[in-house]
Every structure is written in C-alpha cells, then in structure tokens.
Design a protein around this motif. Sequence first.
Motif, PDB file in Angstrom:
ATOM      1  N   CYS A  21      10.347  11.863  -5.578  1.00 14.52           N
ATOM      2  CA  CYS A  21      11.981  11.647  -5.522  1.00 14.52           C
ATOM      3  C   CYS A  21      12.278  11.175  -6.843  1.00 14.52           C
ATOM      4  O   CYS A  21      11.558  10.222  -7.590  1.00 14.52           O
ATOM      5  CB  CYS A  21      12.457  11.017  -4.303  1.00 14.52           C
ATOM      6  SG  CYS A  21      12.173   9.548  -4.150  1.00 14.52           S
TER       7      CYS A  21
ATOM      8  N   CYS B  53      11.889   7.110  -6.879  1.00 22.35           N
ATOM      9  CA  CYS B  53      10.518   6.569  -7.153  1.00 22.35           C
ATOM     10  C   CYS B  53      10.088   6.721  -8.589  1.00 22.35           C
ATOM     11  O   CYS B  53       9.838   5.986  -9.177  1.00 22.35           O
ATOM     12  CB  CYS B  53       9.465   6.988  -6.155  1.00 22.35           C
ATOM     13  SG  CYS B  53       9.892   6.475  -4.516  1.00 22.35           S
TER      14      CYS B  53
ATOM     15  N   CYS C 155       8.092  13.009  -1.163  1.00 26.62           N
ATOM     16  CA  CYS C 155       7.723  12.201  -2.346  1.00 26.62           C
ATOM     17  C   CYS C 155       6.297  11.599  -2.076  1.00 26.62           C
ATOM     18  O   CYS C 155       6.239  11.139  -0.871  1.00 26.62           O
ATOM     19  CB  CYS C 155       8.834  11.162  -2.536  1.00 26.62           C
ATOM     20  SG  CYS C 155       8.475   9.869  -3.544  1.00 26.62           S
TER      21      CYS C 155
ATOM     22  N   CYS D  66       7.148   7.577  -1.440  1.00 24.42           N
ATOM     23  CA  CYS D  66       8.014   6.901  -0.361  1.00 24.42           C
ATOM     24  C   CYS D  66       8.133   8.000   0.613  1.00 24.42           C
ATOM     25  O   CYS D  66       8.834   7.502   1.800  1.00 24.42           O
ATOM     26  CB  CYS D  66       9.411   6.836  -1.023  1.00 24.42           C
ATOM     27  SG  CYS D  66      10.473   8.061  -1.161  1.00 24.42           S
TER      28      CYS D  66
HETATM   29 ZN    ZN Z   1      10.229   8.413  -3.510  1.00 27.09          ZN
END
Ligand code: ZN
Length: 256
Positions: free
Chosen positions: A95, A98, A58, A61
């Motif tokens: 992801c 997020c 991601c 994150c």
């Molecule tokens: Zn993420």
Amino acid sequence: MRKVEKNYIKAPKILKSERSENHLNKIIESNGNVKAKTDIYRDKDVLSELDKIYFKKCGYCEKITNNYEIEHYRPKDKDFYPYLSYEWSNLFPVCHSCNKAKSNKFPVKERNFDINIRDINQLNKIEEPVVLNPEIDDPEKHFDFNIFTGEIIAKTKRATETIKICDLNSDDLIYFRKKAVDKIFEIIDLINVASDEIQEIVYKKITKIVINNKDVKSEFSMLWNSFCLKFEDDVLPLFLKEKKELMLKFFKKKLS
Ligand SMILES: [Zn+2]
C-alpha cells in the motif's frame, strides 16, 4: 504480514523479455543513473500474478488496496540494488503508506552488491536482511497482536525493526485493525443481554466471522488468526458465565 507462496522460477514473461534484459543492461552500465521503467515492473502480467499470490493485499500490512504500488524489497535506487529492478523475487505489492514508510530503508548485517548474485536465497544468506519478507520468512514466528487495541506486537528483534521501518503500528493501521475486531466485541455485549432463543444464531455468526477472516485471502488475516488462537483465554471471559460453555462448543466444533 502473512506468509505467501511465490514461485520464483515462474516469473511473468515481461521480466525476462529482451526489452527488460536490454534495459537492465543500460541500468547496470549507467551505475543506476538510468531509472527502471515502471511499465516493465508494473506490467499487467506482473500485477495479475501478484494479485493471485497476495489477494490484492499489501505485502507488509495486509490492508486490501485496489491501487497498490510495487515495492522493491531491495531498493532499486542508485547505490542500492538497481540491478534487481526487474527481479521477480524482489517485487511485492504494497500500500502507499507502507511504501512511503519503508522507502529505500534496507538494513542488513553485511551488504553485498555483487551484481552476479541475484538469487534471493543466496543473497539473504550473505546479507541477513532485517526487514521481514512475506515470501521467505514465517510472519507467525515474528508477530503477534493485541486483539483489544489492534496493535501489532514484535516477538523478535527483526519484527521490532520491521514494525518501525514499515510503520506497522501507524494510527491508521491500529484504527482499522481495532475497528475490524470491535464488531465481535459489540456482538458479545449484545449476546450477554439477549434472550436464549437467539443465542445459537449469534454463536454461529461469531464463529463464522472469525473463521472467515482468518483465511489468508482476508484483510488483516493474521490479526484474526491471533484472535482465533486467543479466543478461549482472552475472548471467552467476556461472556456471561452461563453463555461461555455453549459459545466454546460452537467455536471448537467449527474449528475442528
Ligand atoms: Zn501496507
């Protein structure tokens, strides 16, 4: 978040194809009422290029995710930037968590909706966006970690806002980051009661785990990078006095 290198000139062909240009014109003519086509910005070439650049992580994150979503850094929604729906520099893999947290949040110092300005560097200069961009900003200047709790720490105002907007200190993320580094602390507990014969193997193992994980391809690599930088000051004191010197020797040897 980790800095990645994306070549903005080398966009996947589909994004510059006649089909996407035609559809983009429809989006623009309709003032964003016509929605962007998922099969264009999620085309297999776009996904495979993003895989190479982001290593299936991601963009916000750094969690490894096989089913990532395509984030439009500048939101593609009506009243935002629908004309950037197929812009290579505007697409990140993220992801689900997020993507959901950030949604269409995109605070800027000065909003600019000039559809003729699509160059991200030019736009950034005018707008000064708040949310950090892994392709442009250097996350190491903005973030740090508490290696014991798994929390991400903001070093700048933009980082504070990015953490809030993308929910980078969610319970889940803190849990997974803590779980990742806890395995080192467990090994340290063991080594403190272990016999001298196996020490060398364990020192090597600790060093290997830390160094492998700080590689940009690894999950939470920035956390591990922080772990590495804090090793001498924060991690080494956890070792018994007589074990510290040897551990540091292995660690420094590998890092050099
Ligand atoms: Zn993420």
